[in-house]
Every structure is written in C-alpha cells, then in structure tokens.
Write a protein that holds these residues in place. Structure first.
Motif, mmCIF file in Angstrom:
data_model
loop_
_atom_site.group_PDB
_atom_site.id
_atom_site.type_symbol
_atom_site.label_atom_id
_atom_site.label_comp_id
_atom_site.label_asym_id
_atom_site.label_seq_id
_atom_site.Cartn_x
_atom_site.Cartn_y
_atom_site.Cartn_z
ATOM 1 N N GLU A 192 0.832 -1.204 0.000
ATOM 2 C CA GLU A 192 0.000 0.000 0.000
ATOM 3 C C GLU A 192 0.865 1.253 0.000
ATOM 4 O OE1 GLU A 192 -3.246 0.339 -0.361
ATOM 5 O OE2 GLU A 192 -3.422 -1.830 -0.598
ATOM 6 N N GLU A 193 2.004 1.180 0.739
ATOM 7 C CA GLU A 193 2.908 2.332 0.787
ATOM 8 C C GLU A 193 3.611 2.549 -0.550
ATOM 9 O OE1 GLU A 193 5.517 1.468 3.991
ATOM 10 O OE2 GLU A 193 4.065 1.952 5.559
ATOM 11 N N MET A 194 3.845 1.431 -1.281
ATOM 12 C CA MET A 194 4.568 1.521 -2.540
ATOM 13 C C MET A 194 3.678 1.902 -3.720
ATOM 14 S SD MET A 194 7.771 0.815 -1.993
ATOM 15 C CE MET A 194 8.483 0.231 -3.526
ATOM 16 N N LYS A 195 2.369 1.744 -3.579
ATOM 17 C CA LYS A 195 1.463 2.043 -4.681
ATOM 18 C C LYS A 195 1.661 3.441 -5.271
ATOM 19 C CE LYS A 195 -2.514 -1.037 -4.129
ATOM 20 N NZ LYS A 195 -3.934 -1.117 -3.741
ATOM 21 N N PRO A 196 1.761 4.476 -4.424
ATOM 22 C CA PRO A 196 1.954 5.820 -4.993
ATOM 23 C C PRO A 196 3.235 5.928 -5.818
ATOM 24 C CG PRO A 196 1.338 5.936 -2.676
ATOM 25 C CD PRO A 196 1.639 4.507 -2.961
ATOM 26 N N ILE A 197 4.266 5.157 -5.409
ATOM 27 C CA ILE A 197 5.532 5.217 -6.137
ATOM 28 C C ILE A 197 5.351 4.687 -7.556
ATOM 29 C CG2 ILE A 197 7.921 4.409 -6.178
ATOM 30 C CD1 ILE A 197 7.744 4.090 -3.148
ATOM 31 N N PHE A 198 4.735 3.498 -7.660
ATOM 32 C CA PHE A 198 4.556 2.895 -8.974
ATOM 33 C C PHE A 198 3.627 3.720 -9.862
ATOM 34 C CE2 PHE A 198 5.718 -0.911 -6.443
ATOM 35 C CZ PHE A 198 6.880 -1.237 -7.143
ATOM 36 N N SER A 199 2.682 4.384 -9.248
ATOM 37 C CA SER A 199 1.753 5.195 -10.048
ATOM 38 C C SER A 199 2.448 6.416 -10.642
ATOM 39 C CB SER A 199 0.566 5.643 -9.183
ATOM 40 O OG SER A 199 1.005 6.505 -8.150
ATOM 41 N N GLU A 200 3.558 6.831 -10.015
ATOM 42 C CA GLU A 200 4.279 8.004 -10.508
ATOM 43 C C GLU A 200 5.374 7.652 -11.513
ATOM 44 O OE1 GLU A 200 5.710 10.704 -7.537
ATOM 45 O OE2 GLU A 200 4.097 10.173 -6.163
ATOM 46 N N LEU A 201 5.757 6.376 -11.573
ATOM 47 C CA LEU A 201 6.891 5.991 -12.402
ATOM 48 C C LEU A 201 6.728 6.385 -13.867
ATOM 49 C CD1 LEU A 201 7.831 2.476 -10.998
ATOM 50 C CD2 LEU A 201 9.017 4.645 -10.643
ATOM 51 N N LYS A 202 5.517 6.282 -14.403
ATOM 52 C CA LYS A 202 5.278 6.554 -15.813
ATOM 53 C C LYS A 202 5.555 8.001 -16.184
ATOM 54 C CE LYS A 202 1.808 2.927 -16.460
ATOM 55 N NZ LYS A 202 0.401 2.637 -16.829
ATOM 56 N N THR A 203 5.387 8.893 -15.214
ATOM 57 C CA THR A 203 5.510 10.323 -15.519
ATOM 58 C C THR A 203 6.858 10.910 -15.087
ATOM 59 O OG1 THR A 203 4.504 10.899 -13.383
ATOM 60 C CG2 THR A 203 3.034 10.626 -15.269
ATOM 61 N N LYS A 204 7.712 10.094 -14.454
ATOM 62 C CA LYS A 204 8.963 10.616 -13.924
ATOM 63 C C LYS A 204 10.073 10.648 -14.983
ATOM 64 C CE LYS A 204 8.010 11.401 -9.548
ATOM 65 N NZ LYS A 204 8.196 12.713 -8.916
ATOM 66 N N THR A 205 10.892 11.676 -14.907
ATOM 67 C CA THR A 205 12.104 11.740 -15.724
ATOM 68 C C THR A 205 13.178 10.925 -15.012
ATOM 69 O OG1 THR A 205 12.870 13.686 -14.533
ATOM 70 C CG2 THR A 205 11.511 14.062 -16.500
ATOM 71 N N THR A 206 14.342 10.772 -15.644
ATOM 72 C CA THR A 206 15.439 10.024 -15.022
ATOM 73 C C THR A 206 15.830 10.655 -13.693
ATOM 74 O OG1 THR A 206 16.294 9.361 -17.176
ATOM 75 C CG2 THR A 206 17.797 9.205 -15.307
ATOM 76 N N ALA A 207 15.940 11.964 -13.686
ATOM 77 C CA ALA A 207 16.304 12.670 -12.455
ATOM 78 C C ALA A 207 15.219 12.489 -11.400
ATOM 79 C CB ALA A 207 16.510 14.161 -12.742
ATOM 80 N N GLY A 208 13.958 12.506 -11.860
ATOM 81 C CA GLY A 208 12.855 12.317 -10.924
ATOM 82 C C GLY A 208 12.858 10.931 -10.313
ATOM 83 N N LEU A 209 13.176 9.919 -11.136
ATOM 84 C CA LEU A 209 13.244 8.539 -10.643
ATOM 85 C C LEU A 209 14.353 8.377 -9.615
ATOM 86 C CD1 LEU A 209 12.674 6.502 -13.924
ATOM 87 C CD2 LEU A 209 11.146 6.630 -11.958
ATOM 88 N N GLN A 210 15.495 8.993 -9.882
ATOM 89 C CA GLN A 210 16.613 8.917 -8.946
ATOM 90 C C GLN A 210 16.238 9.538 -7.605
ATOM 91 O OE1 GLN A 210 19.955 10.714 -10.912
ATOM 92 N NE2 GLN A 210 20.316 8.957 -12.243
ATOM 93 N N SER A 211 15.563 10.668 -7.664
ATOM 94 C CA SER A 211 15.126 11.331 -6.434
ATOM 95 C C SER A 211 14.141 10.452 -5.675
ATOM 96 C CB SER A 211 14.475 12.672 -6.778
ATOM 97 O OG SER A 211 13.936 13.273 -5.613
ATOM 98 N N LEU A 212 13.250 9.815 -6.425
ATOM 99 C CA LEU A 212 12.245 8.935 -5.822
ATOM 100 C C LEU A 212 12.901 7.745 -5.128
ATOM 101 C CD1 LEU A 212 9.099 8.915 -5.758
ATOM 102 C CD2 LEU A 212 9.200 7.297 -7.649
ATOM 103 N N MET A 213 13.892 7.139 -5.785
ATOM 104 C CA MET A 213 14.578 5.981 -5.226
ATOM 105 C C MET A 213 15.367 6.363 -3.982
ATOM 106 S SD MET A 213 15.751 3.873 -8.619
ATOM 107 C CE MET A 213 15.873 2.281 -7.823
ATOM 108 N N ARG A 214 15.932 7.540 -3.978
ATOM 109 C CA ARG A 214 16.660 8.003 -2.788
ATOM 110 C C ARG A 214 15.699 8.229 -1.626
ATOM 111 N NH1 ARG A 214 19.725 10.994 -6.663
ATOM 112 N NH2 ARG A 214 18.421 12.834 -6.358
ATOM 113 N N THR A 215 14.561 8.837 -1.936
ATOM 114 C CA THR A 215 13.583 9.155 -0.889
ATOM 115 C C THR A 215 13.112 7.895 -0.172
ATOM 116 O OG1 THR A 215 12.805 11.089 -2.113
ATOM 117 C CG2 THR A 215 11.349 10.213 -0.414
ATOM 118 N N PHE A 216 12.843 6.854 -0.923
ATOM 119 C CA PHE A 216 12.309 5.629 -0.328
ATOM 120 C C PHE A 216 13.386 4.569 -0.091
ATOM 121 C CE2 PHE A 216 8.613 7.677 -2.117
ATOM 122 C CZ PHE A 216 7.644 7.465 -1.153
ATOM 123 N N GLU A 217 14.673 4.950 -0.280
ATOM 124 C CA GLU A 217 15.806 4.058 -0.016
ATOM 125 C C GLU A 217 15.652 2.726 -0.751
ATOM 126 O OE1 GLU A 217 15.992 3.859 4.234
ATOM 127 O OE2 GLU A 217 16.690 5.910 4.436
#
Length: 301
Positions: free
Chosen positions: A118-143
């Motif tokens: 349930e916590e990861m759902k928002p992450i996967f829903s955003e993956l389609k719209t993220k740029t490379t830099a955005g994905l890197q930031s996302l991965m850092r945020t959630f370790e």
C-alpha cells in the motif's frame, strides 16, 4: 434417544457372555443335547456381536479423520442427533501450539507485506511520468537501493566480523543510521586496530552489489577513512575490487555521522562481501549499507 452402535454391540457381547456362564451352570438334569444347543446359539450371538462391534469401531476410526489445518483429531460421538451418518461423528480438532504460533507469524508477515504494498502504490503510479532525475530522487527518498542493513532485511546472523570490541560494539551494531542506545554504542568497533580486521555480510546466495555507504561511530570521533572491498562466492576465496590491476582503496569518512557513498567500477556478483579498514581515526568504527546492483548509476543519498 438411540444408543451408539458400538455401545449396543458391547451390551450384546456382555449378554452373550452371561448366557454362556448361566448355561454352563445348568443342573445336570438338563439334557446334554439341549445344553449344547443353547450354548451353540449363544456362541453364534457372541461371535456376531464381536465382529459387528469391531467393524463399527474400525468404521469410526476410518471416517473420523482430521479436517484440513488440524494436526491432531479425536472422535467425539457426542449426542446421537449430532451424527453425520450412522457411523460418522463430529470431529474435535486439536491444533498443535507451534503450528498455531507459526500461522499467526505468517499472518503478521502477510499483513506487513500488504502494508508495504500500500505504501509503494503511490511510487509505482508516478513511475510513468517521472524523468530520469525524478526517478533517482524517488529511489533516494524511499531508499529503494538499500540492500537491507538499515532496514533489517539482512539479519544479525548474516553479519560477520573478524573481531569486535565487546557486545556493545558487535558487528550487528553496524547498521546504517544506527544510534546509541542502552545496550549499543551504535556502531561496530574492532577488537584491535590492525590491518586485516574486517566486517562483512553473507547474503545466503549470490547477489549483485553496486556500492557501499559508510558512516562513523555516532557521538564519538571514530571512523574509517580508507578501506578495501573484497567479495566472492566462498568465504575463503574472496577477491579485492581492483582498478588497473591494483586493489582499490576507497575514501571513507571524515566525521562521525556524514554518509559517504562509494560506487564500484562495475557491479559485483557475490554471496560474501567484506570491508577491510586501511586507515581510521582513533578506532576502527563504522556503520554501513550495501547498494543494489540495479542502482549502479544512481546516487542513493
């Protein structure tokens, strides 16, 4: 209310036995042929009752089976009205305590996984719209690049060291972001400050590793400033990470708390990985995390 089939048979057996005893004690005035006839009839009744009772008991044992999920079961005839049919009775299931505890543990783990999903759902829903830099930031945020030292996915039993100062400074205290507590100094510290000391992890199977993150000992001016990395499939056949045919020396920490990430030249595939301190401040002390192979080109800080 009717009687249990087995009880009826037992009554017949008792009656037949009594008849045999009574007939055997009849007066000698009775004719021998008559007594033999009576005893023959009684013996027939006795034999039939014996086989019926045995058959009824066997039927009950066959039909009285444990329900799914039960390790132990027993026949509970109860009231005749509760029979499932002539020879089958309700079953009282007695679950083993250990099995029950194991089921509870599995339920908790499943619930934990569902919560994480349930916590990861928002992450996967955003993956389609993220740029490379955005994905890197996302991965850092959630370790998402961390392999499990900080989270505990890597258990204490999988963390090893050549030595440790005492239980307060044991190897399993070396988790990234660990803090001082009543029973812990918040980091690993070696028994001696000599080249050859190491701390490492056994993944249990071959894993891909992209790098390592280190910290010093919290609240103390102790840290490792230079170190080497060795990895391999067998603990007695580890190979140091090299560059230009020379063993690489990685630059570590310069204070107690700042996280320093070192990426390997290429992804390492190994079951065992060890960190060998080469230079340190005051005492060999550190906390660390290992980085997933798929994060080779992502800075996980």
């Amino acid at each position: 209310m009717g009687l249990n089939v087995e009880i009826k048979c037992k009554i017949m057996l008792l009656y037949s036995t009594l008849c045999i005893i009574v007939f055997s004690r009849k007066s000698h005035s009775s004719s021998t042929s008559l007594r033999l006839k009576d005893m023959g009839i009684t013996t027939v009744i006795f034999t039939i009752s014996f086989f019926v009772a045995t058959s009824a008991n066997q039927n009950e044992e066959i039909l009285c089976k444990a329900r799914p999920g039960c390790q132990l079961a027993k026949c509970d005839p109860g009231l005749p009205s509760s029979r499932l049919n002539t020879n089958e009775y309700p079953i009282t299931c007695v679950q083993d305590k250990e099995l029950k505890a194991e089921n509870e543990a599995l339920k908790k783990k499943l619930q934990s996984w569902l919560t994480e999903w349930e916590e990861m759902k928002p992450i996967f829903s955003e993956l389609k719209t993220k740029t490379t830099a955005g994905l890197q930031s996302l991965m850092r945020t959630f370790e998402l690049c961390y392999m499990g030292m900080k989270s505990g996915v890597i258990p204490d039993s999988a963390i090893f060291a050549s030595t440790y100062y005492d239980s307060w400074h044991a190897q399993y205290r070396a988790r990234l972001d660990n803090r001082v507590s009543e029973k812990s100094t918040g980091s690993w510290s070696s028994k001696t400050n000599t080249i050859g000391e190491w701390i490492g992890v056994d993944f249990g199977s071959v894993r891909n590793v992209a790098g390592v993150i280190t910290q010093g000992r919290p609240t103390y001016n102790q840290w490792v400033s230079k170190y080497k990395i060795a990895c391999g499939t067998y603990p007695n056949h580890l190979h140091f990470v090299t560059e230009s045919d020379s063993e690489m020396i990685f630059t570590g920490n310069s204070d107690s708390d700042t996280k320093v990430y070192n990426r390997f030249p290429a992804v390492l595939s190994c079951r065992y990985i060890r960190l060998y301190p080469q230079e340190w401040n005051v005492q060999m002390s550190l906390r660390f995390e290992l980085v997933h192979g798929h994060c080779l080109y992502i800075k996980p800080l």
